[in-house]
Write an enzyme that holds these catalytic residues in place. Structure first.
Site, PDB file in Angstrom:
ATOM      1  N   SER A  78      29.397  83.887  48.620  1.00 27.07           N
ATOM      2  CA  SER A  78      30.058  84.895  47.794  1.00 27.07           C
ATOM      3  C   SER A  78      29.012  85.884  47.310  1.00 27.07           C
ATOM      4  O   SER A  78      27.840  85.520  47.127  1.00 27.07           O
ATOM      5  CB  SER A  78      30.724  84.235  46.586  1.00 27.07           C
TER       6      SER A  78
ATOM      7  N   TYR B  27      29.302  78.497  39.500  1.00 31.81           N
ATOM      8  CA  TYR B  27      29.720  79.137  40.752  1.00 31.81           C
ATOM      9  C   TYR B  27      28.566  79.907  41.376  1.00 31.81           C
ATOM     10  O   TYR B  27      28.263  79.752  42.569  1.00 31.81           O
ATOM     11  CB  TYR B  27      30.890  80.071  40.472  1.00 31.81           C
TER      12      TYR B  27
END
Length: 274
Positions: A166, A179
């Protein structure tokens, strides 16, 4: 003159986290099948009570629905319920793939922990929430990559491992510590494995999506996402799962044969750094 991606006809791909109707994993599984791959696709085994309203309305059946889409394209499909963080389950998956298909050629590590209670300041982040995000996003990617890399090396015919990271692992925003750390670590794992496996003609790359129209955006209002896109994305729109999937197909194809160790941003121009 048209350009055709080649080298995927009759190949076998494993795609994790492929069960949601609006998801990158589903799109990757379908586009790899369209390119000629048989596909083993995994999901968590969600119960229908956990399906969002649009999946219920569509009569969605998680990985079984995606497997049907793959078969409709004329390819074989095997849906498997899998905890990617469980090494025994990963070993069992690899053994099943070898028994049923005799080989593997493409591995896509797409399974990821859902957005939720991890989106808080570090000082408020429960250890168990941190552990869950790291277990799925990083440990799972490590376990699948390690196990299937062994199979690819033994086959001696090269292959492609694609990790879905990501841009959050590069921008590393506030309130995303678990994350961001997991996705940055996936990029580091990608780089190290590419250096280790290159001599076996195994390519290892990461794709770093930006804002993509999947079910993971449902925790924020559409208006808020539209405002974010207008402020941050030069191309002026959120991505689609197919935008990401086509990058994965390229990396797995003959045309991507000299790309390895990269972490490509697929984000509408939001980030222009490595």
């Amino acid at each position: 003159m048209s350009v055709e991606l080649t080298g995927l006809e009759g190949k076998v791909a494993v795609v994790t986290g492929a069960g949601r109707m609006r998801s990158i994993g589903r799109a990757i599984a379908v586009e790899l099948a369209r390119a000629g791959c048989d596909v083993v696709l995994t999901g968590t085994g969600r119960s229908p009570e956990r399906y969002p309203d649009d999946e219920r309305a569509a009569g969605w059946r998680d990985i079984d629905s995606v497997a049907d889409e793959v078969r409709a394209l004329g390819r074989r499909a095997t849906p498997v319920v899998l905890d990617v963080a469980d090494p025994d389950a990963v070993d069992s998956l690899a053994e099943s793939v070898h028994a049923e298909y005799g080989r593997v050629d493409v591995v896509v590590n797409n399974a990821a922990a859902a957005r939720g209670p991890d989106r808080v300041p570090v000082v408020d982040l429960p250890v168990q929430v941190w552990d869950q995000v790291i277990a799925v996003n990083l440990r799972g990617t490590f376990l699948l990559s390690r196990r299937f890399a062994r199979m690819l090396v033994a086959q001696g015919e090269g292959g492609s491992i694609i990790n879905i990271s990501s841009i959050g692992g590069k921008s590393m925003g506030a309130n995303t510590a678990a994350y961001a750390a997991s996705k940055a670590a996936v990029q580091a794992l990608t780089s190290s494995m590419a250096k280790e496996l290159g001599a076996a003609d195994i390519r290892v790359n990461a794709i770093c999506p930006g804002v993509t129209r999947t079910g993971r955006l449902d925790d924020v209002t559409p208006q808020a996402w539209q405002e974010y896109v207008a402020r941050n994305i030069p191309l002026g729109r959120a991505g689609t799962p197919t935008d990401v999937a086509m990058t994965a197909v390229f990396l797995a194809s003959d045309q991507g044969a000299w790309v390895s160790g990269q972490a490509w941003n697929v984000d509408g121009g939001q980030l222009t750094v490595r």
